[in-house]
Write an enzyme that holds these catalytic residues in place. Structure first.
Site, short mmCIF file in Angstrom:
data_model
loop_
_atom_site.label_atom_id
_atom_site.label_comp_id
_atom_site.label_asym_id
_atom_site.label_seq_id
_atom_site.Cartn_x
_atom_site.Cartn_y
_atom_site.Cartn_z
N HIS A 23 1.21 -0.92 -0.18
CA HIS A 23 -0.31 -0.15 0.04
C HIS A 23 0.94 1.31 0.01
O HIS A 23 1.91 1.46 0.48
CB HIS A 23 -0.77 0.12 1.21
CG HIS A 23 -0.53 0.43 2.71
ND1 HIS A 23 -0.28 -1.39 2.67
CD2 HIS A 23 0.04 0.21 3.29
CE1 HIS A 23 0.64 -1.27 4.38
NE2 HIS A 23 -0.06 -0.63 4.27
N HIS A 62 1.04 5.38 1.31
CA HIS A 62 0.30 5.76 2.29
C HIS A 62 0.29 7.12 1.00
O HIS A 62 1.28 7.51 0.64
CB HIS A 62 0.65 6.91 2.99
CG HIS A 62 1.02 5.38 4.16
ND1 HIS A 62 -0.02 4.93 5.43
CD2 HIS A 62 1.87 3.86 4.58
CE1 HIS A 62 0.32 4.03 5.60
NE2 HIS A 62 1.09 3.05 5.55
P1 AMP Z 1 1.70 0.20 7.21
O1 AMP Z 1 2.22 0.70 8.98
O2 AMP Z 1 2.37 0.88 6.31
O3 AMP Z 1 1.06 -1.18 6.92
O4 AMP Z 1 -0.18 1.04 7.75
C1 AMP Z 1 -0.53 -0.09 7.59
C2 AMP Z 1 -1.94 1.47 7.99
O5 AMP Z 1 -3.25 0.36 7.33
C3 AMP Z 1 -2.44 1.86 9.15
O6 AMP Z 1 -1.97 3.57 8.77
C4 AMP Z 1 -4.05 1.58 9.39
O7 AMP Z 1 -4.30 2.57 9.82
C5 AMP Z 1 -4.09 1.16 8.02
N1 AMP Z 1 -5.46 0.67 8.48
C6 AMP Z 1 -5.35 -0.19 8.49
N2 AMP Z 1 -6.75 -1.32 8.96
C7 AMP Z 1 -7.33 -1.07 7.99
C8 AMP Z 1 -8.80 -0.52 7.79
N3 AMP Z 1 -9.88 -1.44 7.68
N4 AMP Z 1 -9.52 0.62 7.06
C9 AMP Z 1 -8.22 1.75 6.34
N5 AMP Z 1 -6.87 1.20 7.05
C10 AMP Z 1 -6.23 0.77 7.52
#
Ligand code: AMP
Ligand code: ZN
Length: 120
Positions: free
Chosen positions: A107, A109
Site C-alpha cells: 500500500h 500512503h
Molecule cells: P503500514 O504500517 O504502512 O502497514 O500501514 C497500515 C495502515 O493501514 C495504517 O495506517 C492503518 O491505520 C491502516 N489500516 C488498517 N486497517 C485499516 C482499515 N480497515 N481501513 C483503512 N485503513 C486501515
C-alpha cells in the site's frame, strides 16, 4: 484474475467484505481513506492483486505501480491537499518489519493537508 489472500485485511477491503471509504477504484487498484489518519488528508492506494510488499514486486507490476504514482497527485488534490508548492503531499510505502509495515498487502500512503499533523 487477481490473486487474493483470504486472511489479508486489504484483500477483504478490495472484495468489499470489510467496508472502506473509497477514494478511487479501477480494475487494478483501489484507494480508500486510512482508518487512523496521521494527517488531515490520508488515504491508501493498493493494488487489487495481493502483493505482500514492495519486496515482492516483479517486472510485470511496473505499469501498475507507475499508474499508481501518476494518479496519486490527482487524488491528493481531489481529497483536499493544496496545490504544489505551498500545499503538496507525502507518499510513503513502509516495507517489512524494519520498514514499519503493519499490513502485509502493498500500500502507498498519501498524506497531506495543513500542519501540524498527528504524526510525521
Ligand atoms: P503500514 O504500517 O504502512 O502497514 O500501514 C497500515 C495502515 O493501514 C495504517 O495506517 C492503518 O491505520 C491502516 N489500516 C488498517 N486497517 C485499516 C482499515 N480497515 N481501513 C483503512 N485503513 C486501515
Ligand atoms: Zn491482500
Amino acid at each position: 484474475m487477481s490473486a487474493s489472500d483470504p486472511s489479508c485485511i486489504f484483500c477483504k477491503i478490495v472484495e468489499g467484505k470489510i467496508p472502506s471509504r473509497k477514494v478511487y477504484e479501477d480494475d487494478e487498484m483501489l484507494a480508500f481513506h486510512d482508518i487512523n489518519p496521521w494527517a488531515p488528508v490520508h488515504f491508501l492506494m493498493v493494488p487489487k492483486e495481493h502483493i505482500a510488499s514492495m519486496a515482492q514486486v516483479e517486472d510485470r507490476h511496473q505499469a501498475l505501480l507507475g499508474r499508481m504514482m501518476a494518479l496519486a497527485p490527482r487524488l491528493a488534490l481531489q481529497e483536499g491537499c493544496r496545490p504544489y508548492p505551498q500545499g503538496g503531499f507525502r507518499i510513503v510505502t513502509n516495507t517489512g518489519a524494519e520498514g514499519g509495515q503493519e499490513v502485509q498487502h502493498l500500500h502507498v500512503h498519501v498524506m497531506g493537508g495543513p500542519r501540524p499533523w498527528a504524526k510525521g
